[in-house]
Structure formats: structure tokens, C-alpha cells
Design a protein around this motif. Structure first.
Motif, PDB file in Angstrom:
ATOM      1  N   SER A 314       0.842  -1.195   0.000  1.00 41.66           N
ATOM      2  CA  SER A 314       0.000   0.000   0.000  1.00 41.66           C
ATOM      3  C   SER A 314       0.876   1.244   0.000  1.00 41.66           C
ATOM      4  N   THR A 315       0.503   2.229  -0.826  1.00 42.08           N
ATOM      5  CA  THR A 315       1.204   3.511  -0.887  1.00 42.08           C
ATOM      6  C   THR A 315       0.236   4.624  -0.514  1.00 42.08           C
ATOM      7  N   ASN A 316       0.571   5.351   0.552  1.00 49.98           N
ATOM      8  CA  ASN A 316      -0.234   6.499   0.997  1.00 49.98           C
ATOM      9  C   ASN A 316      -1.693   6.127   1.229  1.00 49.98           C
ATOM     10  N   GLY A 317      -1.904   4.934   1.727  1.00 53.87           N
ATOM     11  CA  GLY A 317      -3.268   4.485   1.968  1.00 53.87           C
ATOM     12  C   GLY A 317      -3.752   4.824   3.361  1.00 53.87           C
ATOM     13  N   GLY A 318      -5.006   4.437   3.613  1.00 54.76           N
ATOM     14  CA  GLY A 318      -5.585   4.627   4.929  1.00 54.76           C
ATOM     15  C   GLY A 318      -5.134   3.540   5.887  1.00 54.76           C
ATOM     16  N   SER A 319      -5.755   3.514   7.063  1.00 52.06           N
ATOM     17  CA  SER A 319      -5.312   2.591   8.107  1.00 52.06           C
ATOM     18  C   SER A 319      -6.030   1.249   8.063  1.00 52.06           C
ATOM     19  N   LEU A 320      -7.147   1.147   7.314  1.00 49.32           N
ATOM     20  CA  LEU A 320      -7.942  -0.078   7.330  1.00 49.32           C
ATOM     21  C   LEU A 320      -8.097  -0.661   5.927  1.00 49.32           C
ATOM     22  N   ILE A 321      -8.155  -2.002   5.890  1.00 46.60           N
ATOM     23  CA  ILE A 321      -8.279  -2.734   4.633  1.00 46.60           C
ATOM     24  C   ILE A 321      -9.464  -3.697   4.732  1.00 46.60           C
ATOM     25  N   LYS A 322     -10.230  -3.769   3.655  1.00 46.55           N
ATOM     26  CA  LYS A 322     -11.284  -4.779   3.540  1.00 46.55           C
ATOM     27  C   LYS A 322     -10.785  -5.872   2.596  1.00 46.55           C
ATOM     28  N   ASN A 329     -14.728 -16.660  -9.855  1.00 43.67           N
ATOM     29  CA  ASN A 329     -13.965 -15.811 -10.777  1.00 43.67           C
ATOM     30  C   ASN A 329     -14.477 -14.376 -10.805  1.00 43.67           C
ATOM     31  N   GLY A 330     -14.948 -13.888  -9.654  1.00 47.78           N
ATOM     32  CA  GLY A 330     -15.315 -12.485  -9.535  1.00 47.78           C
ATOM     33  C   GLY A 330     -16.772 -12.164  -9.724  1.00 47.78           C
ATOM     34  N   SER A 331     -17.607 -13.166  -9.984  1.00 47.09           N
ATOM     35  CA  SER A 331     -19.039 -12.881 -10.158  1.00 47.09           C
ATOM     36  C   SER A 331     -19.671 -12.436  -8.848  1.00 47.09           C
ATOM     37  N   THR A 332     -19.319 -13.084  -7.763  1.00 43.42           N
ATOM     38  CA  THR A 332     -19.820 -12.700  -6.442  1.00 43.42           C
ATOM     39  C   THR A 332     -18.647 -12.679  -5.466  1.00 43.42           C
ATOM     40  N   TRP A 333     -18.823 -11.879  -4.404  1.00 42.41           N
ATOM     41  CA  TRP A 333     -17.746 -11.712  -3.427  1.00 42.41           C
ATOM     42  C   TRP A 333     -18.292 -11.892  -2.015  1.00 42.41           C
ATOM     43  N   THR A 334     -17.477 -12.492  -1.151  1.00 43.28           N
ATOM     44  CA  THR A 334     -17.801 -12.661   0.262  1.00 43.28           C
ATOM     45  C   THR A 334     -16.728 -11.960   1.086  1.00 43.28           C
ATOM     46  N   GLN A 335     -17.156 -11.131   2.023  1.00 42.98           N
ATOM     47  CA  GLN A 335     -16.193 -10.400   2.848  1.00 42.98           C
ATOM     48  C   GLN A 335     -15.565 -11.329   3.876  1.00 42.98           C
ATOM     49  N   LEU A 336     -14.238 -11.343   3.906  1.00 40.24           N
ATOM     50  CA  LEU A 336     -13.511 -12.104   4.917  1.00 40.24           C
ATOM     51  C   LEU A 336     -13.261 -11.254   6.156  1.00 40.24           C
ATOM     52  N   VAL A 337     -12.936  -9.967   5.949  1.00 39.61           N
ATOM     53  CA  VAL A 337     -12.721  -9.036   7.056  1.00 39.61           C
ATOM     54  C   VAL A 337     -12.933  -7.626   6.515  1.00 39.61           C
ATOM     55  N   GLY A 338     -13.537  -6.758   7.338  1.00 35.25           N
ATOM     56  CA  GLY A 338     -13.834  -5.404   6.880  1.00 35.25           C
ATOM     57  C   GLY A 338     -12.958  -4.339   7.484  1.00 35.25           C
ATOM     58  N   ASP A 339     -12.153  -4.700   8.473  1.00 32.60           N
ATOM     59  CA  ASP A 339     -11.358  -3.679   9.165  1.00 32.60           C
ATOM     60  C   ASP A 339      -9.983  -4.200   9.557  1.00 32.60           C
ATOM     61  N   ALA A 340      -9.336  -4.890   8.632  1.00 31.41           N
ATOM     62  CA  ALA A 340      -7.974  -5.361   8.898  1.00 31.41           C
ATOM     63  C   ALA A 340      -7.015  -4.177   8.864  1.00 31.41           C
ATOM     64  N   ALA A 341      -6.000  -4.226   9.713  1.00 28.65           N
ATOM     65  CA  ALA A 341      -4.989  -3.172   9.710  1.00 28.65           C
ATOM     66  C   ALA A 341      -4.230  -3.189   8.388  1.00 28.65           C
ATOM     67  N   ASN A 342      -3.944  -1.994   7.883  1.00 26.22           N
ATOM     68  CA  ASN A 342      -3.220  -1.887   6.605  1.00 26.22           C
ATOM     69  C   ASN A 342      -1.729  -2.111   6.850  1.00 26.22           C
ATOM     70  N   SER A 343      -1.409  -3.350   7.234  1.00 30.09           N
ATOM     71  CA  SER A 343      -0.037  -3.709   7.598  1.00 30.09           C
ATOM     72  C   SER A 343       0.692  -4.435   6.487  1.00 30.09           C
ATOM     73  N   GLY A 344      -0.031  -4.785   5.418  1.00 23.90           N
ATOM     74  CA  GLY A 344       0.587  -5.496   4.310  1.00 23.90           C
ATOM     75  C   GLY A 344       0.348  -6.987   4.320  1.00 23.90           C
ATOM     76  N   SER A 345      -0.259  -7.500   5.401  1.00 25.17           N
ATOM     77  CA  SER A 345      -0.540  -8.938   5.432  1.00 25.17           C
ATOM     78  C   SER A 345      -1.684  -9.219   6.399  1.00 25.17           C
ATOM     79  N   TRP A 346      -2.394 -10.312   6.123  1.00 27.12           N
ATOM     80  CA  TRP A 346      -3.489 -10.762   6.989  1.00 27.12           C
ATOM     81  C   TRP A 346      -3.585 -12.274   6.867  1.00 27.12           C
ATOM     82  N   THR A 347      -3.668 -12.948   8.007  1.00 27.40           N
ATOM     83  CA  THR A 347      -3.665 -14.415   8.030  1.00 27.40           C
ATOM     84  C   THR A 347      -5.094 -14.940   8.043  1.00 27.40           C
TER      85      THR A 347
END
Length: 485
Positions: A314-322, A329-347
Motif C-alpha cells: 500500500s502507498t499512501n493508503g488509509g489505516s484499514l483494509i477490507k 472468478n469475480g461474479s460474487t464476493w464474500t467479505q472475509l474481514v472489513g477492518d484489517a490493519a493496513n499492515s501489508g498482510s493478513w492471516t
């Protein structure tokens, strides 16, 4: 019908040869036909080379009363013109303005209507006739009620340099006097205004402006020319570029451009160069916000129950990532997390169902920018015992294996309603134990595992009918399956 005579003006006095004394009152006379109704009256003291306006909008009555002023001259002319100057006439020959019979002073500047800013260089001027002593220059800020002395000068110099001082006033007058023998005062009040000034308000240090965003540059000003030039430096003042020139309204919008820099300043200046003001501290111009998904980015295989790391930059982004997942193949999406820290990784622990058309999408919640996997990846069955999700089942259950019959592998799912010691064992048709698939304490949840048709020693089991039994505390259930080679 009537044919109207063409417009015309004829000056009748002064028309050549007259001698008018300074200080005396005389009538300027003319006749006119079919004019606009207003005339301009001008005087030349150099036979028409230059002209001074005596009145720029006088009713066309045919006469104008004028008190003769200095300087004296024997080359005077009067010109009367229609206000649009399409029709005019002047004296047929020069006339003379004679010096006064007694010492005379006539103030010429300031003589009414001027605006002199505090601190500016100004000239007080006058004509003097037969004044032998120095004159005193005085100023009134209250329309003549009180006076203050500015200085003295030789009468015949006609000039006094002065830099207006505070306080400001709308009712200033100047008086030039030679004791009681002669004096004159401005014909009307003039203005002494506050010193021109510009104060930059924003950006004034510490701001972070992103390239591509529209920002407001703001300032306050006093007595400027009316036009302000805005300049920008990206190297703390070493070099400057003009980014705007606008009316002095106190603000202007700017679409922020690159390159990025941490050493930016803005300068707002009157178009003449002074006054000016600069940001008190440096501010930052940032690159446009961007986000890029690195993993999974296409071709990976993630097994249900395995812990996986979703990674991005992330470059100059905010603090939270969805973070979202698509299995189609992109027709529908399911949210895994809506407020992950913008740290560059999420397990994330991969969950069912399986799919060969998976994509992950990461979205900056603040900047509303996103990126997704470049190509699909696969979520596959677990390689060992895997918990399918975080839900707590209501009942203990053992599901039918799939596929059935199978070769060489089948999947078995079961649910544990509460924490228990769990055993899942495969038996042959004679009741002999072939393989123990699970023998451990497990938390409540839904689980899946794969049996690859191997016995407890890792040898392939023969084709045939087998039974698998789940035991969890007091719960027991058995199901039948067929290995067909």
C-alpha cells in the motif's frame, strides 16, 4: 419629416487673447446643437500639447464657472467636447493666465480621491507664485479639524516626498502654507490606507496533499493591487514555479501535481511582487494512493484448514483494509474481514467449499481503491484434519463420505457439538481395524479429512466395502463406503 442638424459644439469664451488672473472667477462659454447632454471641459497651458480635465461630466448648459488656478501661462486653450468626444471645439487662439497679484499657492496632489497606502512613497506637489519663504506642509486626518506638521520645503520646489504613516483614515487633507501670506488645501479628502499586506493561511506547514486531489490555497490581504500570484517550491525555497494567478479573492483551487516532495512551500504575492507571504513551515505532496495484491495472485492451491497469508503493498493508503473472496472468478464476493490493519498482510484459515476459480480482493477503506488477484487460484480439500469454519454445531453428526464409491481418495466430514475426545476409525467388512484417522481432543466445530485408501502402515487397502466410525464422548455413528479400484 424633419432633417436634424448635425451635432456641433462651438467654444465662445475664452477664444483667444483674453487675460485671466489666477484666483479670479471666469465663465467658460460655448454653444451646442444635438449633443448628448453632458460635456467634458479641459485646459491646456502649452498650446494643446497636454490637457488637464477641469470637469469630466458637466451638463451641456453652455457655461461653466471656473476659478483660475496656477501655473500662469501665455499659451492656454480651452476645449469643450461631448462626453464620447465625437464632437468638440477649442479656443480659436491662445489666451493668457496671469500670475496672481499677491503670493499664491495651489496644491495639486493629493487633491481629492487618491488612495495612499501606509509606508508607500508619495509626492505632495503644489504651484507657488511670488512666495519668497519656505512653505510648511501639514496633514489633517479628520477633514481639517486638526492638523499635524509633516515638514518644510522651498516654495518654488513644488515638491515634498512623504511616506504615509499610521493611523489610516478616509478623511485626509494636505495643506501647504507660507505663514499667513498664502496657503492652499486639497480640494477634497483623500484616503490613507493600511499598509499592503498578504498573509498566507493554507498550506502553512505540516499538511499532506496527494497528487491528483484538489486543494484550496487561502490567504488574507490588505490593499493589494487586486491580483495575486501563487508560487510553489518543492525544494524548500531553492526554486519556484507559478501554479496560479487569480483575483485577490482570498482563495484559489489547485489540482495537486507531481512530483512528490516533503519540502514544499507556497508563496502568495501581489502581482507586482510585494507584498508577499510564504508558508510558515514545509508541507508534503504525496504520490497518489495505490494498493497492489501480491498473494494469492494466481495459480496457488490453498487447502481447507491450512493457515494462509494474504499479502499486499500500500502507498499512501488509509489505516484499514477490507478483504474479500470470490469462488466464481469475480461474479460474487464474500467479505472475509472489513477492518484489517493496513499492515501489508493478513492471516486466514482457508475454509470450504472448494473451488478452482478463486480470487482475493483487497480494498483501502479510506481511499476506496482496490486490487485483486491477477488470475484464479484453487481452494482444495484438506491434506489432514481441517476445521471448516468458526461456527459451533448444535449436534454431533457424521456425514456420508464423498465421493462414494471412490478411488483413490474420499472426504469425510463430521461435526462436534462440544469439546470432546474424538476417534474416527476405518474397519474392513470383517470388523478388523484398517486405519485410525483421528484420535485427539477437538473443540466444537465442523471438520473434514481425506482418506487415501491406505492402512495404518501406509499400504494400499484392497478394493471392497469398508466402514468408518466416529466416537465423541457418548456419541457414536458408523457409515459404509466402497473403495473401487
Amino acid at each position: 419629416f424633419a432633417i436634424a442638424a448635425p451635432p456641433s459644439i462651438i467654444v465662445t469664451s475664452p477664444n483667444g487673447g483674453e487675460q485671466w488672473q489666477v484666483g479670479a472667477r471666469h465663465e467658460i462659454l460655448w454653444t451646442s446643437i444635438n449633443c448628448s447632454g453632458a460635456v467634458t471641459i479641459a485646459l491646456s497651458r502649452d498650446a494643446g500639447a497636454t490637457w488637464d480635465v477641469l470637469s469630466d461630466s458637466t451638463q451641456d448648459t453652455g457655461e461653466y464657472s471656473w476659478t483660475v488656478t496656477l501655473p500662469a501661462s501665455d499659451a492656454c486653450l480651452v476645449k469643450v467636447s461631448d462626453v464620447d468626444e465625437a464632437v468638440w471645439d477649442m479656443s480659436d487662439a491662445v489666451f493668457t493666465i496671469l500670475p496672481p497679484t499677491q503670493p499664491t499657492i495651489a496644491v495639486t496632489a493629493p487633491n481629492g480621491g487618491e488612495n495612499w497606502p501606509i509606508g508607500s512613497a508619495q509626492q505632495i506637489t503644489w504651484f507657488a507664485q511670488d512666495v519668497e519663504r519656505d512653505v510648511t506642509i501639514e496633514l489633517s486626518r479628520d477633514n481639517g479639524v486638526s492638523w499635524e506638521i509633516l515638514g518644510q520645503a522651498a516654495a518654488d520646489s513644488g515638491l515634498f516626498h512623504w511616506m504615509p504613516t499610521a493611523p489610516a483614515t478616509e478623511a485626509a487633507l494636505v495643506r501647504v502654507a507660507a505663514d499667513q501670506s498664502a496657503s492652499d488645501t486639497s480640494d477634497a479628502v483623500f484616503r490613507i490606507s493600511d499598509k499592503p499586506a498578504i498573509t498566507l493561511i493554507a498550506p502553512n506547514g505540516g499538511e499532506k496533499w496527494q497528487i491528483g486531489a484538489t486543494q484550496s490555497i487561502t490567504w488574507s490581504s490588505v490593499n493589494t493591487s487586486g491580483v495575486v500570484k501563487i508560487q510553489l517550491t518543492r525544494d524548500n525555497g531553492a526554486t519556484w514555479e507559478t501554479i496560479a494567478q487569480s483575483e485577490d479573492t482570498g482563495s484559489t483551487s489547485w489540482l495537486v501535481t507531481g512530483p512528490a516532495s516533503h519540502s514544499c512551500l507556497v508563496m502568495a504575492a501581489d502581482v507586482s511582487g510585494l507584498p508577499l507571504d510564504t508558508s510558515d513551515g514545509s508541507f508534503t505532496i504525496l504520490e497518489q494512493p495505490a494498493i497492489e495484491l501480491n498473494s494469492p495472485n494466481g495459480g496457488e492451491t490453498w487447502h481447507i484448514g491450512d493457515e494462509q497469508v494474504i499479502m499486499w503493498e500500500s502507498t499512501n493508503g488509509g489505516s484499514l483494509i477490507k478483504i474479500e473472496l470470490s469462488r466464481d472468478n469475480g461474479s460474487t464476493w464474500t467479505q472475509l474481514v472489513g477492518d484489517a490493519a493496513n499492515s501489508g498482510s493478513w492471516t486466514w484459515v482457508a475454509q470450504a467449499p472448494v473451488s478452482e476459480s478463486c480470487l482475493v480482493r483487497v480494498t483501502d477503506v479510506t481511499q476506496v481503491i482496490s486490487d485483486k488477484s491477477d488470475a484464479v487460484f484453487r481452494i482444495d480439500y484438506p491434506t489432514g484434519v481441517a476445521r471448516l469454519n468458526d461456527e459451533v454445531p448444535v449436534d454431533f453428526t457424521l456425514q456420508q463420505n464423498f465421493p462414494n464409491p471412490f478411488n483413490p481418495v474420499t472426504r469425510i466430514q463430521y461435526q462436534i457439538a462440544s469439546r470432546a475426545q474424538v476417534r474416527l476409525v476405518v474397519y474392513n467388512i470383517q470388523g478388523g481395524e484398517i486405519a485410525t484417522l483421528v484420535d485427539e481432543t477437538q473443540d466444537a466445530g465442523a471438520y473434514m479429512l481425506s482418506w487415501h485408501g491406505l492402512d495404518g502402515n501406509g499400504a494400499p487397502a484392497p478394493s471392497g466395502v469398508y466402514f468408518y466410525r466416529l466416537t465423541a464422548d457418548s456419541f457414536t455413528e458408523t457409515r459404509r463406503m466402497i473403495l473401487m479400484k
